[in-house]
Enzyme design. Sequence first.
Site, short mmCIF file in Angstrom:
data_model
loop_
_atom_site.label_atom_id
_atom_site.label_comp_id
_atom_site.label_asym_id
_atom_site.label_seq_id
_atom_site.Cartn_x
_atom_site.Cartn_y
_atom_site.Cartn_z
N ALA A 102 0.85 -1.18 0.00
CA ALA A 102 0.00 0.00 0.00
C ALA A 102 0.89 1.24 0.00
O ALA A 102 2.10 1.15 0.22
CB ALA A 102 -0.93 0.00 1.22
N LYS A 103 0.30 2.38 -0.27
CA LYS A 103 1.04 3.64 -0.24
C LYS A 103 0.05 4.78 -0.16
O LYS A 103 -1.11 4.65 -0.57
CB LYS A 103 1.92 3.80 -1.49
N GLY A 104 0.50 5.91 0.35
CA GLY A 104 -0.39 7.06 0.45
C GLY A 104 0.37 8.35 0.33
O GLY A 104 1.61 8.38 0.36
#
Length: 424
Positions: free
Chosen positions: A113-115
Amino acid sequence: MSTPLSFVGTAPHSPWATYLSQVDRVVPYIGHLAKWVETLKRPKRALIVDVPIEMDDGSVRHFEGYRVQHNLSRGPGKGGIRFHPDVTLEEVMALSAWMTVKTAAVGLPFGGAKGGIRVDPSQLSIKELERMTRRYTSEIGLIIGPQRDIPAPDVNTNAQVMAWMMDTYSMNIGSTATGVVTGKPIHLGGSLGRVKATGRGVFVTGREAARRIGLSLQGARVAVQGLGNVGSTAAELFVAAGCKVVAMQDHTGTRVNPKGFDLDKLRAVQSAGGGVAAHPDGEAVDAESFWDVDCDILIPAALEGQIDAARANRIQARMVLEGANGPTLPEGDDVLRERGVLVVPDVICNAGGVTVSYFEWVQDFSSFFWTEDEINARLDKIMIDALAQIWNTADRHQITLRTATFAVACERILMSRQERGLYP
């Protein structure tokens, strides 16, 4: 085979296009699991959020934020949060996908995941930064959690930002949830060794790769792009092992010193708010000259997309250690392979950070914490063992370390996908 509408028109040098090219190259080496490869070409979930905050002057500004969960077949999502004016959904998608590969490559029970938020945090006061972080956390709180998706620090975020995120999430659910983020302050459930973990991983994989190609670290010349947490830690460890840093580059400038830089002076300059350009030693050169420096080890530890075919043709190093995510474009990879330059790819080289994040997550659940020596010993073993398996895969198929890393990781990811099956 259909193409997702949102991906049509992807620029050839975009991070997502680079990732897709890397996936395509691994297909011949994953056997019957190739049936599931489209799984890797589509993020499971992408959330775009509006982040409105009241500024110190009473005005209201809106920022755009993202959280992408690429694949959750092996466990909850894991990946950083970056605050940067150039953040885009496509970039976050690619970074989340690389996290999927990275966690699988070192055998961690996570997905990717990444944000991020498109913002220049240097233009915000500390209270504005806190309000933005807390609002963003509330907006993505729909999909994060200790067993769902665990953010961590990335570009322009740190332990304080993680503390605000943990507190906001905890207030929203009504109980303290230290495991919702990693990279926290030590007294809030953070782990010893986390700050230097990514740079240490770069050093450990670089040391092992150097041993395998017969490159002595004693007197070896190192060039580092990006002297933040990752680049500076790796540089310090290589110097301690007998190397000398002969070239440095950051956003302030580029300096070259064949005799080797004093890193204590660099730390002093950075503490005063300066960068490489303010280092008193060596010669200042233009940014492009960095790629012509005569060195043994090159460490790109800044942002993605740095090494294209033209720069790859100029690199003098025997070995490139990717401290940053996605610093080498596919055509640059091809040139380096043809020239016999070893590339230790980001998805294994900089996996030290997520590995110690895993240790932090485990420690938070058990409320039992390890010493820094224990952390480093566990980290070193995981990195060394993972690189050994990847190296053996590369030798067996006569492929690059990057393709071998993807082969090892994708086999694990797609086997999980196959065994879990499709619901409903």
